[in-house]
Design a protein around this motif. Sequence first.
Motif, PDB file in Angstrom:
ATOM      1  N   LEU A  24      -2.819  -1.396  12.119  1.00  0.00           N
ATOM      2  CA  LEU A  24      -3.246  -2.683  12.246  1.00  0.00           C
ATOM      3  C   LEU A  24      -2.880  -3.075  10.295  1.00  0.00           C
ATOM      4  O   LEU A  24      -3.542  -2.542   9.336  1.00  0.00           O
ATOM      5  CB  LEU A  24      -5.291  -2.599  12.375  1.00  0.00           C
ATOM      6  N   HIS A  25      -2.666  -3.898  10.183  1.00  0.00           N
ATOM      7  CA  HIS A  25      -2.290  -4.607   9.109  1.00  0.00           C
ATOM      8  C   HIS A  25      -3.797  -5.447   8.532  1.00  0.00           C
ATOM      9  O   HIS A  25      -4.016  -6.250   8.987  1.00  0.00           O
ATOM     10  CB  HIS A  25      -1.201  -5.332   8.722  1.00  0.00           C
ATOM     11  N   PHE A  26      -3.910  -5.592   7.433  1.00  0.00           N
ATOM     12  CA  PHE A  26      -5.111  -5.844   6.944  1.00  0.00           C
ATOM     13  C   PHE A  26      -4.950  -7.451   6.960  1.00  0.00           C
ATOM     14  O   PHE A  26      -6.275  -8.254   7.683  1.00  0.00           O
ATOM     15  CB  PHE A  26      -5.018  -5.855   5.080  1.00  0.00           C
ATOM     16  N   THR A  27      -4.294  -8.393   6.632  1.00  0.00           N
ATOM     17  CA  THR A  27      -4.587  -9.556   6.422  1.00  0.00           C
ATOM     18  C   THR A  27      -3.550 -10.219   8.464  1.00  0.00           C
ATOM     19  O   THR A  27      -4.916 -10.419   8.770  1.00  0.00           O
ATOM     20  CB  THR A  27      -3.177 -10.517   5.431  1.00  0.00           C
ATOM     21  N   ARG A  83      -2.003 -14.624   4.026  1.00  0.00           N
ATOM     22  CA  ARG A  83      -2.506 -14.066   3.114  1.00  0.00           C
ATOM     23  C   ARG A  83      -3.236 -14.775   1.750  1.00  0.00           C
ATOM     24  O   ARG A  83      -3.836 -14.253   1.166  1.00  0.00           O
ATOM     25  CB  ARG A  83      -1.629 -13.443   2.555  1.00  0.00           C
ATOM     26  N   ALA A  84      -2.169 -15.995   1.907  1.00  0.00           N
ATOM     27  CA  ALA A  84      -2.628 -16.868   0.769  1.00  0.00           C
ATOM     28  C   ALA A  84      -4.655 -17.476   0.531  1.00  0.00           C
ATOM     29  O   ALA A  84      -5.213 -18.019  -0.130  1.00  0.00           O
ATOM     30  CB  ALA A  84      -2.102 -18.110   0.550  1.00  0.00           C
ATOM     31  N   CYS A  85      -4.844 -17.060   1.900  1.00  0.00           N
ATOM     32  CA  CYS A  85      -6.248 -17.913   2.221  1.00  0.00           C
ATOM     33  C   CYS A  85      -7.358 -17.042   2.058  1.00  0.00           C
ATOM     34  O   CYS A  85      -8.314 -16.835   1.721  1.00  0.00           O
ATOM     35  CB  CYS A  85      -6.397 -18.075   4.034  1.00  0.00           C
ATOM     36  N   VAL A  86      -6.574 -15.494   1.022  1.00  0.00           N
ATOM     37  CA  VAL A  86      -7.928 -14.558   0.911  1.00  0.00           C
ATOM     38  C   VAL A  86      -7.758 -14.363  -0.674  1.00  0.00           C
ATOM     39  O   VAL A  86      -6.716 -14.001  -0.676  1.00  0.00           O
ATOM     40  CB  VAL A  86      -6.966 -13.134   1.820  1.00  0.00           C
ATOM     41  N   ARG A  87      -8.551 -14.736  -1.489  1.00  0.00           N
ATOM     42  CA  ARG A  87      -8.151 -15.072  -2.683  1.00  0.00           C
ATOM     43  C   ARG A  87      -9.951 -14.679  -3.620  1.00  0.00           C
ATOM     44  O   ARG A  87     -10.291 -14.597  -4.800  1.00  0.00           O
ATOM     45  CB  ARG A  87      -8.437 -16.438  -2.875  1.00  0.00           C
ATOM     46  N   GLY A  88     -10.548 -13.590  -2.886  1.00  0.00           N
ATOM     47  CA  GLY A  88     -11.840 -12.932  -3.540  1.00  0.00           C
ATOM     48  C   GLY A  88     -12.315 -11.901  -2.830  1.00  0.00           C
ATOM     49  O   GLY A  88     -11.741 -11.365  -1.997  1.00  0.00           O
ATOM     50  N   GLU A  89     -13.617 -10.674  -3.491  1.00  0.00           N
ATOM     51  CA  GLU A  89     -13.828 -10.182  -2.906  1.00  0.00           C
ATOM     52  C   GLU A  89     -14.907 -10.416  -1.998  1.00  0.00           C
ATOM     53  O   GLU A  89     -14.460  -9.881  -0.833  1.00  0.00           O
ATOM     54  CB  GLU A  89     -15.372  -9.267  -4.191  1.00  0.00           C
ATOM     55  N   ALA A  90     -15.322 -11.837  -1.501  1.00  0.00           N
ATOM     56  CA  ALA A  90     -16.308 -12.272  -0.112  1.00  0.00           C
ATOM     57  C   ALA A  90     -14.822 -11.816   0.853  1.00  0.00           C
ATOM     58  O   ALA A  90     -15.281 -11.868   1.957  1.00  0.00           O
ATOM     59  CB  ALA A  90     -16.416 -12.920  -0.333  1.00  0.00           C
ATOM     60  N   LEU A 111     -10.540   4.096  12.600  1.00  0.00           N
ATOM     61  CA  LEU A 111      -9.652   2.598  12.599  1.00  0.00           C
ATOM     62  C   LEU A 111      -8.946   3.146  10.775  1.00  0.00           C
ATOM     63  O   LEU A 111      -9.858   3.328  10.038  1.00  0.00           O
ATOM     64  CB  LEU A 111     -10.054   1.378  12.355  1.00  0.00           C
ATOM     65  N   GLU A 112      -7.660   3.272  10.707  1.00  0.00           N
ATOM     66  CA  GLU A 112      -7.090   3.077   9.801  1.00  0.00           C
ATOM     67  C   GLU A 112      -6.315   2.171   9.363  1.00  0.00           C
ATOM     68  O   GLU A 112      -5.205   1.584  10.289  1.00  0.00           O
ATOM     69  CB  GLU A 112      -5.534   4.298   9.812  1.00  0.00           C
ATOM     70  N   ILE A 113      -6.945   1.105   8.351  1.00  0.00           N
ATOM     71  CA  ILE A 113      -6.258  -0.727   7.938  1.00  0.00           C
ATOM     72  C   ILE A 113      -5.098  -0.570   7.516  1.00  0.00           C
ATOM     73  O   ILE A 113      -5.431   0.358   6.045  1.00  0.00           O
ATOM     74  CB  ILE A 113      -7.522  -1.257   7.835  1.00  0.00           C
ATOM     75  N   GLN A 114      -4.483  -0.927   7.598  1.00  0.00           N
ATOM     76  CA  GLN A 114      -2.956  -0.692   5.698  1.00  0.00           C
ATOM     77  C   GLN A 114      -2.974  -2.339   5.851  1.00  0.00           C
ATOM     78  O   GLN A 114      -3.352  -3.441   5.331  1.00  0.00           O
ATOM     79  CB  GLN A 114      -1.649  -0.866   6.636  1.00  0.00           C
ATOM     80  N   VAL A 115      -3.536  -1.578   3.682  1.00  0.00           N
ATOM     81  CA  VAL A 115      -3.595  -2.926   2.828  1.00  0.00           C
ATOM     82  C   VAL A 115      -2.243  -2.856   1.951  1.00  0.00           C
ATOM     83  O   VAL A 115      -2.200  -1.931   1.164  1.00  0.00           O
ATOM     84  CB  VAL A 115      -4.662  -3.129   2.301  1.00  0.00           C
ATOM     85  N   GLU A 116      -1.981  -3.680   1.439  1.00  0.00           N
ATOM     86  CA  GLU A 116      -0.739  -3.885   0.129  1.00  0.00           C
ATOM     87  C   GLU A 116      -2.052  -4.539  -0.894  1.00  0.00           C
ATOM     88  O   GLU A 116      -1.982  -5.692  -0.885  1.00  0.00           O
ATOM     89  CB  GLU A 116       0.125  -5.137   0.060  1.00  0.00           C
ATOM     90  N   PRO A 117      -2.532  -3.619  -1.807  1.00  0.00           N
ATOM     91  CA  PRO A 117      -3.523  -4.057  -2.532  1.00  0.00           C
ATOM     92  C   PRO A 117      -2.636  -5.516  -3.791  1.00  0.00           C
ATOM     93  O   PRO A 117      -3.172  -5.488  -4.823  1.00  0.00           O
ATOM     94  CB  PRO A 117      -3.907  -2.973  -3.619  1.00  0.00           C
ATOM     95  N   SER A 118      -1.886  -5.124  -3.816  1.00  0.00           N
ATOM     96  CA  SER A 118      -0.642  -6.275  -4.917  1.00  0.00           C
ATOM     97  C   SER A 118      -1.289  -7.688  -4.778  1.00  0.00           C
ATOM     98  O   SER A 118      -1.177  -8.433  -5.460  1.00  0.00           O
ATOM     99  CB  SER A 118       0.346  -6.112  -4.595  1.00  0.00           C
ATOM    100  N   SER A 119      -1.330  -7.958  -3.146  1.00  0.00           N
ATOM    101  CA  SER A 119      -1.351  -9.259  -2.820  1.00  0.00           C
ATOM    102  C   SER A 119      -2.354  -9.663  -2.992  1.00  0.00           C
ATOM    103  O   SER A 119      -2.602 -11.082  -3.027  1.00  0.00           O
ATOM    104  CB  SER A 119      -1.319  -8.856  -1.506  1.00  0.00           C
ATOM    105  N   ALA A 155       3.289   0.604   0.797  1.00  0.00           N
ATOM    106  CA  ALA A 155       3.561  -0.488  -0.465  1.00  0.00           C
ATOM    107  C   ALA A 155       4.935  -1.352   0.455  1.00  0.00           C
ATOM    108  O   ALA A 155       4.548  -1.354   1.566  1.00  0.00           O
ATOM    109  CB  ALA A 155       5.028   0.306  -1.003  1.00  0.00           C
ATOM    110  N   SER A 156       5.905  -2.311  -0.354  1.00  0.00           N
ATOM    111  CA  SER A 156       6.755  -2.889   0.641  1.00  0.00           C
ATOM    112  C   SER A 156       7.884  -2.695  -0.206  1.00  0.00           C
ATOM    113  O   SER A 156       8.363  -2.436  -1.099  1.00  0.00           O
ATOM    114  CB  SER A 156       6.104  -4.692  -0.066  1.00  0.00           C
ATOM    115  N   ARG A 157       8.803  -2.654   1.358  1.00  0.00           N
ATOM    116  CA  ARG A 157      10.017  -2.762   0.337  1.00  0.00           C
ATOM    117  C   ARG A 157      10.828  -3.948   0.184  1.00  0.00           C
ATOM    118  O   ARG A 157      11.833  -3.779  -0.443  1.00  0.00           O
ATOM    119  CB  ARG A 157      10.675  -2.936   2.163  1.00  0.00           C
ATOM    120  N   ILE A 158      10.264  -5.015   0.030  1.00  0.00           N
ATOM    121  CA  ILE A 158      10.432  -6.366  -1.113  1.00  0.00           C
ATOM    122  C   ILE A 158      10.455  -6.194  -1.828  1.00  0.00           C
ATOM    123  O   ILE A 158      10.682  -7.084  -2.976  1.00  0.00           O
ATOM    124  CB  ILE A 158      10.830  -7.812  -0.074  1.00  0.00           C
TER     125      ILE A 158
END
Length: 360
Positions: A24-27, A83-90, A111-119, A155-158
């Motif tokens: 399950l991807h975060f966004t 992803r651009a709609c996610v903009r802060g801690e809340a 649940l193991e949720i997958q997140v790329e913190p860089s975003s 991590a991201s391949r791109i």
Amino acid sequence: MTGGPVGGGSGRDLAALPKAHLHLHFTGSMRLSTLNSLAEHHGVRLPESLRVEGREQDWTPPRLHATDERGWFRFQRLYDLARACVRGEADLRRIVREAAEDDAAEGSRWLEIQVEPSSYAPYVGGLTPALEIVLDEAASASRATGTGVGVVVAASRIRHPLDARTLARLAARYAGEGPGTVVGFGLSNDERRGVLEEFAPAFDIARRAGLALVPHAGELLGPTMVQETLSLLRPDRLGHGVRSVEDPRVLAEVAAAGVTLEVCPGSNVALGVYDAPPAVPLPSLLEAGVPVALGADDPLLFGTRLVAQYRLAREAHGLDDAALADLARAALRGSRAPAPVRDRALAQVDDWLAAPAPPA
């Protein structure tokens, strides 16, 4: 969301089947209503295909076809808008909390949720704060819902392979064995991009930290990519991996290695890898002795959550309740859930199967 009522269909209630959710991807985990709420709050204009305006129950997922570059670009564009709609801690906390709530409602014990913190780092002061917020909310949501939430750093391949090493070191700092810790390290995005071998050092870092190694492979590309990933990254699980069935030798290698495949039938069909649910090669994987954990991938765009994947296995492939229970067991055994959580859930799977089935 599409896919019928939770737990629907003939047989025991699938929402009551104890299970683990490993893909399950975060966004992509976001509720459609949450995406629309965040978009309005941050002034992001969504395309018609993602706007609901109070009609979420009647929403139809966007038509996607990501097996070619143009189709992937459209899929990625929608994902980037979300992803651009996610903009802060809340916002970060809301997504983690709601993902745990949704999984709990569908019988997921882990649940193991997958997140790329860089975003999300630019909005909260850096990579470390972004990950710490997600981990803190994962711990809190675990206590609130009863569904344990571990985090996979991806991590991201791109992006450059050096970025992957940075993320692997960050993941290693927060490695643990329970809710609110980093339990795995992955590699996502278009598997046609990047040079796989260049990501191996990042996976070596994660391996030394004791993390589960869970790269994507074998959905957009075929069995050669699966074989290369097994050789170069030595994974514990593979995101997707379904196209290993196209080469019997590769399929046998996956089975012999005991690598769990995180199979996401809804996304396979939505992205055009297979034209309909019966074409997803789930029976072939099971017949080969491959451990399979069903996952929802990106319900935000594909319109189906975890229980819907079990329903597809029942309705499209004719799996009976004993076979569905085996899928749930494979997901639990392939997870990084703490032993007490895993063992208790496995016993509850036995109880689910021992209970009388409803009349046909």
